[in-house]
Design a protein around this motif. Sequence first.
Motif, mmCIF file in Angstrom:
data_model
loop_
_atom_site.group_PDB
_atom_site.id
_atom_site.type_symbol
_atom_site.label_atom_id
_atom_site.label_comp_id
_atom_site.label_asym_id
_atom_site.label_seq_id
_atom_site.Cartn_x
_atom_site.Cartn_y
_atom_site.Cartn_z
ATOM 1 N N ILE A 1 0.843 -1.206 0.000
ATOM 2 C CA ILE A 1 0.000 0.000 0.000
ATOM 3 C C ILE A 1 0.876 1.254 0.000
ATOM 4 N N GLN A 2 1.889 1.267 0.875
ATOM 5 C CA GLN A 2 2.776 2.437 0.933
ATOM 6 C C GLN A 2 3.471 2.647 -0.406
ATOM 7 N N PHE A 3 3.835 1.547 -1.025
ATOM 8 C CA PHE A 3 4.495 1.607 -2.329
ATOM 9 C C PHE A 3 3.574 2.234 -3.373
ATOM 10 N N ILE A 4 2.328 1.769 -3.378
ATOM 11 C CA ILE A 4 1.353 2.273 -4.359
ATOM 12 C C ILE A 4 1.013 3.733 -4.070
ATOM 13 N N VAL A 5 0.777 4.033 -2.785
ATOM 14 C CA VAL A 5 0.400 5.398 -2.421
ATOM 15 C C VAL A 5 1.537 6.358 -2.749
ATOM 16 N N GLY A 6 2.774 5.850 -2.639
ATOM 17 C CA GLY A 6 3.948 6.677 -2.925
ATOM 18 C C GLY A 6 3.954 7.201 -4.350
ATOM 19 N N TYR A 7 3.287 6.518 -5.244
ATOM 20 C CA TYR A 7 3.226 6.966 -6.640
ATOM 21 C C TYR A 7 2.257 8.128 -6.829
ATOM 22 N N ASP A 8 1.464 8.390 -5.800
ATOM 23 C CA ASP A 8 0.519 9.501 -5.824
ATOM 24 C C ASP A 8 -0.381 9.450 -7.058
ATOM 25 N N LEU A 9 -0.968 8.268 -7.262
ATOM 26 C CA LEU A 9 -1.772 8.067 -8.468
ATOM 27 C C LEU A 9 -3.107 8.817 -8.426
ATOM 28 N N GLY A 10 -3.638 8.966 -7.247
ATOM 29 C CA GLY A 10 -4.982 9.554 -7.152
ATOM 30 C C GLY A 10 -6.026 8.456 -7.159
ATOM 31 N N PRO A 11 -7.211 8.729 -6.604
ATOM 32 C CA PRO A 11 -8.194 7.657 -6.427
ATOM 33 C C PRO A 11 -8.713 7.036 -7.721
ATOM 34 N N TYR A 12 -8.922 7.838 -8.753
ATOM 35 C CA TYR A 12 -9.530 7.279 -9.963
ATOM 36 C C TYR A 12 -8.546 6.435 -10.784
ATOM 37 N N PRO A 13 -7.309 6.916 -11.007
ATOM 38 C CA PRO A 13 -6.352 6.027 -11.702
ATOM 39 C C PRO A 13 -6.114 4.731 -10.920
ATOM 40 N N MET A 14 -6.154 4.844 -9.564
ATOM 41 C CA MET A 14 -5.975 3.640 -8.740
ATOM 42 C C MET A 14 -7.129 2.665 -8.970
ATOM 43 N N LEU A 15 -8.338 3.235 -9.006
ATOM 44 C CA LEU A 15 -9.519 2.396 -9.251
ATOM 45 C C LEU A 15 -9.414 1.726 -10.623
ATOM 46 N N LEU A 16 -8.966 2.502 -11.596
ATOM 47 C CA LEU A 16 -8.808 1.964 -12.949
ATOM 48 C C LEU A 16 -7.813 0.803 -12.945
ATOM 49 N N MET A 17 -6.719 0.982 -12.190
ATOM 50 C CA MET A 17 -5.717 -0.090 -12.118
ATOM 51 C C MET A 17 -6.317 -1.366 -11.519
ATOM 52 N N MET A 18 -7.127 -1.178 -10.458
ATOM 53 C CA MET A 18 -7.729 -2.346 -9.806
ATOM 54 C C MET A 18 -8.669 -3.065 -10.772
ATOM 55 N N VAL A 19 -9.463 -2.278 -11.492
ATOM 56 C CA VAL A 19 -10.406 -2.896 -12.448
ATOM 57 C C VAL A 19 -9.617 -3.642 -13.529
ATOM 58 N N LEU A 20 -8.520 -3.031 -13.997
ATOM 59 C CA LEU A 20 -7.719 -3.698 -15.036
ATOM 60 C C LEU A 20 -7.123 -5.004 -14.527
ATOM 61 N N VAL A 21 -6.674 -5.000 -13.260
ATOM 62 C CA VAL A 21 -6.122 -6.234 -12.677
ATOM 63 C C VAL A 21 -7.206 -7.316 -12.652
#
Lengths: 170, 436
Positions: free
Chosen positions: B312-332
């Motif tokens: 989580i810290q690793f992902i949050v460190g990229y400062d993706l923002g909530p929507y790109p993060m959501l998009l990544m989860m959906v793609l996974v």
Amino acid sequence: MDRLFAAIGKLSLALAAAAKVVLGLIIVAVVADVCVRNLGLRPLAWAVSATEYGLLYAAFLPMPWLVHSKGHVFVEFLRQALPVRARAVLEKLVYLACIAVSLYLGSVALSSLISAAAGGEYETRSFDMPKWLVFLPIMLAFYLSALEWLGYLLGRDTLYTLDPLEMEGL
Amino acid sequence: MAWLFPFAVLVGTILVLMGLGLPVAFAFFVTNVIGLYLFFGGSIGVTQMVANFSDAVSTYALAPLPMFLVMGSLFFRSGLGEKVIYALDLCIGNLRGRLAYVVLAAGTIFSALSGSSLANTGMMGSLMVPEMLKRGYKPHMAYGPVLGAGSLAVIIPPSSLAVLLGSLAQIDVGALLIAGALPGLLLVVMYAALIFAQTKIDPDAAPHYPVPAVRAAEKVRAVAVNMIPMSVIVFMVVGTIILGIATPTESAGLGCAAVFALLFVYRRFSWSVVWKSLDDAMKVTGMTFLIISASTTFSQIFAFSGASNGFIQFIVGYDLGPYPMLLMMVLVILLLGMFMDQVSMMLITLPIFLPIAQQFGYEPVWFGLILLLAYEVGFTTPPFGLLLFIMIGVAPKGTSLKTVAMSAAPYIALTLLLILLIVLFPQIALFLPNLI
């Protein structure tokens, strides 16, 4: 050998049948609880805990029969990329891994069961449940599953032939 | 980067073991034993895992799952489902592509009466596909609507997958069930528009055929006899939750009781049907609950070893923002959905996704519904979408996976569009739950 595996199959089927009865009883308990409560009668205090323990039995009792009837879901995305002979070797390794983990977890469940019975341990919810009864279906499920997997290892059947319409899932 | 080792060991082992063909539950057990020996004190951890099996599945919130399965199975096995199709067939007029609309309408009703996509698709596929092909429907017009309508059961309440997701993710199960109703109906409208467009663009895809004229009185009678009583079941399950009369578990029990009542009314009750329905429910419950008991420990090892927090810290460190993060989860999920069934996918992704969702402050019901829709897509994506194989099983011999998968493609596109709409307009998902 045939008789032995036939007996194992029958035992697995009997546990699965017991799980069906448990599911039926869960439905009866939930409906009865809702009815008496809405009729203003005293709620069935035992119904929630009985349902919860029923779910434990419904989870583990069918396990050996699902091994027998190929009801445990699996995927094969790496397996399918292998040549036929490698797949045959891999299949045996899969059965061995399943036997090993089933025997190991079965023995852990058995020692937990013995220790719980010796110590007279209980789980306290809306009624007291002897702890060994919690471990009993788990122990039975793993040991019997190990025997079912042994049948596959000895070449009595293969896990990887399944009609799409026989697949289980939500 | 200390988290990387446990992350790689746990995720790598489970994916490799599953890919090699180990049944999913056993893949979890083996991974857990390895994880427990590496990160959790060895045999003491294994003893704890066995002790925790009971806590993982003996949870009242999971009780609706087997009951919804019994309910749906009773409905299909008793022949009540066929009566619904008969009534719809009489009522839907002489439209072009009428059988596709019958399938869509039946799929919607079945979804509200059963929580299983596989059961829905199996029933409609075996009943309707041969008839559609006989009437000259092109394959994509026969398979597509069945696959689209079959998978509606994932979001239209009562959805078994929603019960599972809600209880595992600690999302209000009742709210999650109800949240699927509006998006589900929206998806039905979009599917109907798709069928209309497909028959408009290519009229030969669903040839017109003469349908005997049916008097209005006969139609009314068919609806009154075969469909209106089914609404009792829908009310027992969905209505009682919305009205706050029953919890999801109680509503599932009431739904079962309502189906039993209908079996007696229609003289379809038999102990053989009951036993077979319990058999269906036993198989899916046993398979699913075993995976849950195994994966619960997987989640605990994942958290205890530091893999979860580090990731989580690793992902949050990229400062993706909530929507790109959501998009990544959906793609996974879409990627995993090509290779895995929904339950396995859910149990592998939830330990990783839930802490991320909490970190970004996603609304739980909204997030849960988006996950459900993404899981739904996996039912029909090649090469391992389960519904594709169900369809191949009922299609004429020689039907290729490509043909079936291409038929599902426009329906997948519409589901993805719906996810986008729910992201843009969260009220689509949250309007009904907010009424509870």
